[in-house]
Motif scaffolding. Structure first.
Motif, PDB file in Angstrom:
ATOM      1  N   GLN A 289      -0.636  -6.599   6.610  1.00 44.01           N
ATOM      2  CA  GLN A 289      -0.426  -7.643   5.615  1.00 44.01           C
ATOM      3  C   GLN A 289      -0.155  -6.996   4.254  1.00 44.01           C
ATOM      4  O   GLN A 289      -0.274  -5.780   4.074  1.00 44.01           O
ATOM      5  N   THR A 290       0.194  -7.844   3.271  1.00 44.24           N
ATOM      6  CA  THR A 290       0.631  -7.342   1.962  1.00 44.24           C
ATOM      7  C   THR A 290      -0.381  -6.406   1.323  1.00 44.24           C
ATOM      8  O   THR A 290      -0.031  -5.324   0.829  1.00 44.24           O
ATOM      9  N   ILE A 291      -1.662  -6.784   1.318  1.00 37.49           N
ATOM     10  CA  ILE A 291      -2.672  -5.964   0.653  1.00 37.49           C
ATOM     11  C   ILE A 291      -2.856  -4.638   1.378  1.00 37.49           C
ATOM     12  O   ILE A 291      -2.984  -3.578   0.756  1.00 37.49           O
ATOM     13  N   GLN A 292      -2.838  -4.672   2.712  1.00 40.73           N
ATOM     14  CA  GLN A 292      -2.987  -3.437   3.482  1.00 40.73           C
ATOM     15  C   GLN A 292      -1.817  -2.487   3.208  1.00 40.73           C
ATOM     16  O   GLN A 292      -2.005  -1.279   3.048  1.00 40.73           O
ATOM     17  N   ILE A 293      -0.614  -3.059   3.135  1.00 40.25           N
ATOM     18  CA  ILE A 293       0.551  -2.245   2.803  1.00 40.25           C
ATOM     19  C   ILE A 293       0.439  -1.717   1.377  1.00 40.25           C
ATOM     20  O   ILE A 293       0.816  -0.583   1.076  1.00 40.25           O
ATOM     21  N   GLY A 294      -0.126  -2.538   0.491  1.00 39.81           N
ATOM     22  CA  GLY A 294      -0.310  -2.113  -0.895  1.00 39.81           C
ATOM     23  C   GLY A 294      -1.261  -0.937  -1.018  1.00 39.81           C
ATOM     24  O   GLY A 294      -1.024  -0.013  -1.809  1.00 39.81           O
ATOM     25  N   VAL A 295      -2.351  -0.941  -0.245  1.00 44.36           N
ATOM     26  CA  VAL A 295      -3.287   0.189  -0.248  1.00 44.36           C
ATOM     27  C   VAL A 295      -2.565   1.443   0.243  1.00 44.36           C
ATOM     28  O   VAL A 295      -2.730   2.542  -0.313  1.00 44.36           O
ATOM     29  N   PHE A 296      -1.772   1.268   1.280  1.00 44.30           N
ATOM     30  CA  PHE A 296      -0.940   2.358   1.790  1.00 44.30           C
ATOM     31  C   PHE A 296      -0.048   2.897   0.672  1.00 44.30           C
ATOM     32  O   PHE A 296       0.113   4.113   0.498  1.00 44.30           O
ATOM     33  N   GLY A 297       0.508   1.975  -0.124  1.00 42.99           N
ATOM     34  CA  GLY A 297       1.370   2.356  -1.230  1.00 42.99           C
ATOM     35  C   GLY A 297       0.631   3.136  -2.301  1.00 42.99           C
ATOM     36  O   GLY A 297       1.170   4.097  -2.867  1.00 42.99           O
ATOM     37  N   ALA A 352      -6.511   2.151  23.071  1.00 47.41           N
ATOM     38  CA  ALA A 352      -7.361   1.001  23.359  1.00 47.41           C
ATOM     39  C   ALA A 352      -6.950  -0.178  22.479  1.00 47.41           C
ATOM     40  O   ALA A 352      -6.491  -0.001  21.343  1.00 47.41           O
ATOM     41  N   GLU A 353      -7.116  -1.369  23.008  1.00 50.01           N
ATOM     42  CA  GLU A 353      -6.767  -2.565  22.244  1.00 50.01           C
ATOM     43  C   GLU A 353      -7.595  -2.608  20.956  1.00 50.01           C
ATOM     44  O   GLU A 353      -8.803  -2.404  20.969  1.00 50.01           O
ATOM     45  N   GLY A 354      -6.929  -2.860  19.855  1.00 51.83           N
ATOM     46  CA  GLY A 354      -7.620  -2.916  18.570  1.00 51.83           C
ATOM     47  C   GLY A 354      -7.893  -1.549  17.955  1.00 51.83           C
ATOM     48  O   GLY A 354      -8.575  -1.457  16.935  1.00 51.83           O
ATOM     49  N   SER A 355      -7.342  -0.482  18.541  1.00 51.87           N
ATOM     50  CA  SER A 355      -7.576   0.865  18.032  1.00 51.87           C
ATOM     51  C   SER A 355      -7.062   0.997  16.597  1.00 51.87           C
ATOM     52  O   SER A 355      -5.987   0.491  16.253  1.00 51.87           O
ATOM     53  N   GLN A 356      -7.821   1.702  15.776  1.00 48.03           N
ATOM     54  CA  GLN A 356      -7.429   1.936  14.392  1.00 48.03           C
ATOM     55  C   GLN A 356      -6.665   3.252  14.221  1.00 48.03           C
ATOM     56  O   GLN A 356      -6.279   3.608  13.105  1.00 48.03           O
ATOM     57  N   VAL A 357      -6.443   3.967  15.334  1.00 43.70           N
ATOM     58  CA  VAL A 357      -5.747   5.253  15.267  1.00 43.70           C
ATOM     59  C   VAL A 357      -4.366   5.128  14.621  1.00 43.70           C
ATOM     60  O   VAL A 357      -4.011   5.921  13.745  1.00 43.70           O
ATOM     61  N   PRO A 358      -3.529   4.133  15.027  1.00 46.12           N
ATOM     62  CA  PRO A 358      -2.215   4.017  14.382  1.00 46.12           C
ATOM     63  C   PRO A 358      -2.316   3.796  12.876  1.00 46.12           C
ATOM     64  O   PRO A 358      -1.501   4.318  12.107  1.00 46.12           O
ATOM     65  N   ASP A 359      -3.327   3.031  12.445  1.00 49.40           N
ATOM     66  CA  ASP A 359      -3.496   2.769  11.016  1.00 49.40           C
ATOM     67  C   ASP A 359      -3.853   4.054  10.267  1.00 49.40           C
ATOM     68  O   ASP A 359      -3.283   4.343   9.208  1.00 49.40           O
ATOM     69  N   ILE A 360      -4.800   4.818  10.823  1.00 45.79           N
ATOM     70  CA  ILE A 360      -5.219   6.066  10.178  1.00 45.79           C
ATOM     71  C   ILE A 360      -4.052   7.048  10.094  1.00 45.79           C
ATOM     72  O   ILE A 360      -3.798   7.660   9.045  1.00 45.79           O
ATOM     73  N   ILE A 361      -3.321   7.176  11.212  1.00 45.97           N
ATOM     74  CA  ILE A 361      -2.192   8.108  11.243  1.00 45.97           C
ATOM     75  C   ILE A 361      -1.126   7.694  10.232  1.00 45.97           C
ATOM     76  O   ILE A 361      -0.566   8.537   9.517  1.00 45.97           O
ATOM     77  N   PHE A 362      -0.875   6.383  10.135  1.00 43.23           N
ATOM     78  CA  PHE A 362       0.181   5.948   9.218  1.00 43.23           C
ATOM     79  C   PHE A 362      -0.241   6.083   7.759  1.00 43.23           C
ATOM     80  O   PHE A 362       0.597   6.294   6.884  1.00 43.23           O
ATOM     81  N   TYR A 363      -1.541   5.973   7.481  1.00 40.35           N
ATOM     82  CA  TYR A 363      -2.009   6.255   6.124  1.00 40.35           C
ATOM     83  C   TYR A 363      -1.727   7.726   5.770  1.00 40.35           C
ATOM     84  O   TYR A 363      -1.303   8.042   4.650  1.00 40.35           O
ATOM     85  N   ILE A 364      -1.973   8.624   6.726  1.00 37.13           N
ATOM     86  CA  ILE A 364      -1.675  10.043   6.507  1.00 37.13           C
ATOM     87  C   ILE A 364      -0.175  10.248   6.321  1.00 37.13           C
ATOM     88  O   ILE A 364       0.270  11.009   5.454  1.00 37.13           O
ATOM     89  N   CYS A 365       0.609   9.532   7.136  1.00 35.26           N
ATOM     90  CA  CYS A 365       2.063   9.605   6.984  1.00 35.26           C
ATOM     91  C   CYS A 365       2.490   9.141   5.600  1.00 35.26           C
ATOM     92  O   CYS A 365       3.415   9.694   4.991  1.00 35.26           O
ATOM     93  N   GLY A 366       1.812   8.109   5.088  1.00 33.53           N
ATOM     94  CA  GLY A 366       2.119   7.613   3.750  1.00 33.53           C
ATOM     95  C   GLY A 366       1.910   8.675   2.685  1.00 33.53           C
ATOM     96  O   GLY A 366       2.709   8.810   1.751  1.00 33.53           O
ATOM     97  N   MET A 367       0.816   9.431   2.822  1.00 31.06           N
ATOM     98  CA  MET A 367       0.572  10.533   1.888  1.00 31.06           C
ATOM     99  C   MET A 367       1.689  11.563   1.972  1.00 31.06           C
ATOM    100  O   MET A 367       2.154  12.072   0.943  1.00 31.06           O
ATOM    101  N   CYS A 368       2.134  11.850   3.186  1.00 29.19           N
ATOM    102  CA  CYS A 368       3.190  12.852   3.367  1.00 29.19           C
ATOM    103  C   CYS A 368       4.531  12.347   2.836  1.00 29.19           C
ATOM    104  O   CYS A 368       5.277  13.100   2.198  1.00 29.19           O
ATOM    105  N   ILE A 369       4.849  11.076   3.092  1.00 34.06           N
ATOM    106  CA  ILE A 369       6.107  10.510   2.598  1.00 34.06           C
ATOM    107  C   ILE A 369       6.120  10.528   1.071  1.00 34.06           C
ATOM    108  O   ILE A 369       7.098  10.934   0.441  1.00 34.06           O
ATOM    109  N   GLY A 370       5.006  10.083   0.477  1.00 26.56           N
ATOM    110  CA  GLY A 370       4.937  10.060  -0.983  1.00 26.56           C
ATOM    111  C   GLY A 370       4.994  11.453  -1.581  1.00 26.56           C
ATOM    112  O   GLY A 370       5.775  11.718  -2.497  1.00 26.56           O
TER     113      GLY A 370
END
Length: 458
Positions: A289-297, A352-370
């Motif tokens: 959602q918008t806020i989650q993407i904003g934190v990523f930003g 696993a269903e509901g796993s937070q692994v993709p979220d954690i990995i993409f936050y790290i990716c965000g740091m690398c992209i930025g």
């Protein structure tokens, strides 16, 4: 000799003023909101869920393609005209007005998508204005210091801009942009009585970007002036076109510059695709959602601010070429992760269903992209200075813009094609990896010192 501190700070003020268009507009607030509205719009028109999301990504990339091509074929001519007249600041003022008006009108994207295509056009008109103004601002960079100082100044300016993006993003998330429950990150309703049901908090990102720019660009116009002693030539269209054609022909005989322009054309196109579609990927693939993407930003922008400043110091010591190489490799790794990961699996390994692994990995990716994205941008700007004739800086950065936008259709169009053919948002990112690799290959034939030694001797 370095320019006055006031002039350097005024020049850096442009980055602070303009960065929110990219951070809030292109990537983390408006872009994902546009994608969500567009996907819902196409879903309501009878498309399947996957097809609707793919269509949303396709029209966003189409807008970027058209705007990029328009920038590519106007920038060199505008730069040559500015060099011939000796004036850059009036052009920056002209495009600033367009920028502010277009940004403010983004308010019109209501959740029903009634003005979807009009707003898409307005967004990329603002994008064109922002990029055009940036070309003239970059053309001032060579006058701010020698080749060693320029790398540090470029990195410091870009880092300052990213801190502006972080600050603006914090304000949006804490006080204006609402989540699905209608509250901001602070748990309050959007300020000024904005209606969460109509997504007015999120839609206010457009006027916010415009007002931010109008306020913080003031130091630029107070402290940065065109050189009154700059050499001038005829500004008749025929004369300007003739000078530009002579420059374009000379590029073919300058091996280092040619390879740098073409190589950077590929890796900057790929980087722009990551910026433009990172938030869209988070919204469509990870269902953020918008806020989650904003934190990523925020995480990405802070990483960009710190890494860009450090890359400026590395540029000053080692030169821009090693900085570009290392950061492009980081971006290749990130792109591979984006292709191989979804909410359900990563590189074929089920989660696993509901796993937070993709979220954690993409936050790290965000740091690398930025971080890597900011560093490769400022190092490329520094490398272009090393290939710039002292009397033709605006034209040179017009060519730099041309190389960055002439194939602007490649990444977005390839993403659109791959997304359409596969019906899969992740696989649509495959062409990005290829573009990064092509850029790295051509960088091998770029002289780390550019052409400045030749200009000094002539």
């Amino acid at each position: 000799m370095a320019a006055s501190k006031k002039r350097i700070w005024g020049w850096m003020a442009f980055d602070w003023a303009s960065q929110p268009f990219y951070t809030l507009g292109l990537t983390f607030i408006f872009g994902p909101y546009f994608a969500a509205v567009a996907a819902e719009y196409f879903l309501n028109s009878g498309m399947e869920d996957g097809a609707a999301k793919a269509q949303a990504q396709s029209i966003w990339s189409a807008g970027q393609t058209v705007a990029g091509l328009f920038i590519a074929f106007t920038a060199p001519f505008l730069g040559a005209f500015a060099d011939n007249s000796g004036r850059k600041v009036p052009w920056i003022a002209f495009f600033s007005v367009i920028y502010v008006v277009a940004a403010c009108m983004l308010w019109g994207l209501t959740p029903d998508g009634a003005r979807l295509f009009l707003i898409l056009i307005l967004f990329y008109v603002g994008f064109f204005a922002a990029e055009s103004a940036l070309n003239f601002v970059n053309a001032i960079l060579p006058s701010l210091g020698d080749e060693h100082e320029v790398g540090r100044i470029s990195g410091s300016g870009a880092a300052f801009g990213y801190w502006g993006g972080v600050t603006a993003l914090f304000i949006m998330l804490l006080l204006l942009a609402e989540n699905d429950e209608g509250v901001t990150m602070l748990g309050i309703a959007p300020l000024f009585g904005l209606d969460p049901e109509l997504r007015e908090g999120t839609r206010s990102v457009g006027p916010f970007i415009g007002i931010w720019y109008a306020i913080f660009i003031i130091p630029f116009f107070l402290w940065v002036r065109d050189d009154p002693n700059a050499p001038t030539k005829s500004t008749k269209i025929g004369a300007v076109a003739g000078d530009l054609m002579s420059t374009l022909k000379s590029v073919l005989h300058r091996k280092s510059l040619l390879n740098f322009l073409v190589g950077s054309m590929f890796y900057r196109d790929a980087l722009n695709a990551l910026y433009a579609f990172g938030g869209v990927y988070a919204a469509l693939v990870l269902d953020w959602q918008t806020i989650q993407i904003g934190v990523f930003g925020i995480i990405a922008a802070i990483a960009a601010a710190i890494t860009t400043w450090l890359s400026g110091l590395a540029d000053q010591r080692y030169g821009p070429k090693p900085v570009i190489r290392i950061t492009v490799w980081v971006l290749i790794v990130v792109s591979a992760i984006i292709v191989g990961m979804s909410r359900e699996q990563i590189f074929g390994i089920p989660l696993a269903e509901g796993s937070q692994v993709p979220d954690i990995i993409f936050y790290i990716c965000g740091m690398c992209i930025g971080g890597a994205g900011g560093a490769v941008y400022t190092a490329s700007r520094s490398m272009m200075v090393r290939h710039t004739h002292p009397d033709r800086p605006a034209e040179a950065f017009g060519l730099f813009a041309l190389s960055g936008k002439a194939t602007a259709f490649l990444a977005p169009a390839s993403i659109s094609l791959f997304t359409y053919m596969t019906g899969n948002v992740q696989l649509g990112f495959l062409p990005v990896i290829i573009l990064f690799l092509l850029g790295l290959l051509l960088l091998r034939w770029v002289n780390k010192d550019g052409d400045r030694a030749e200009w000094s001797a002539s």
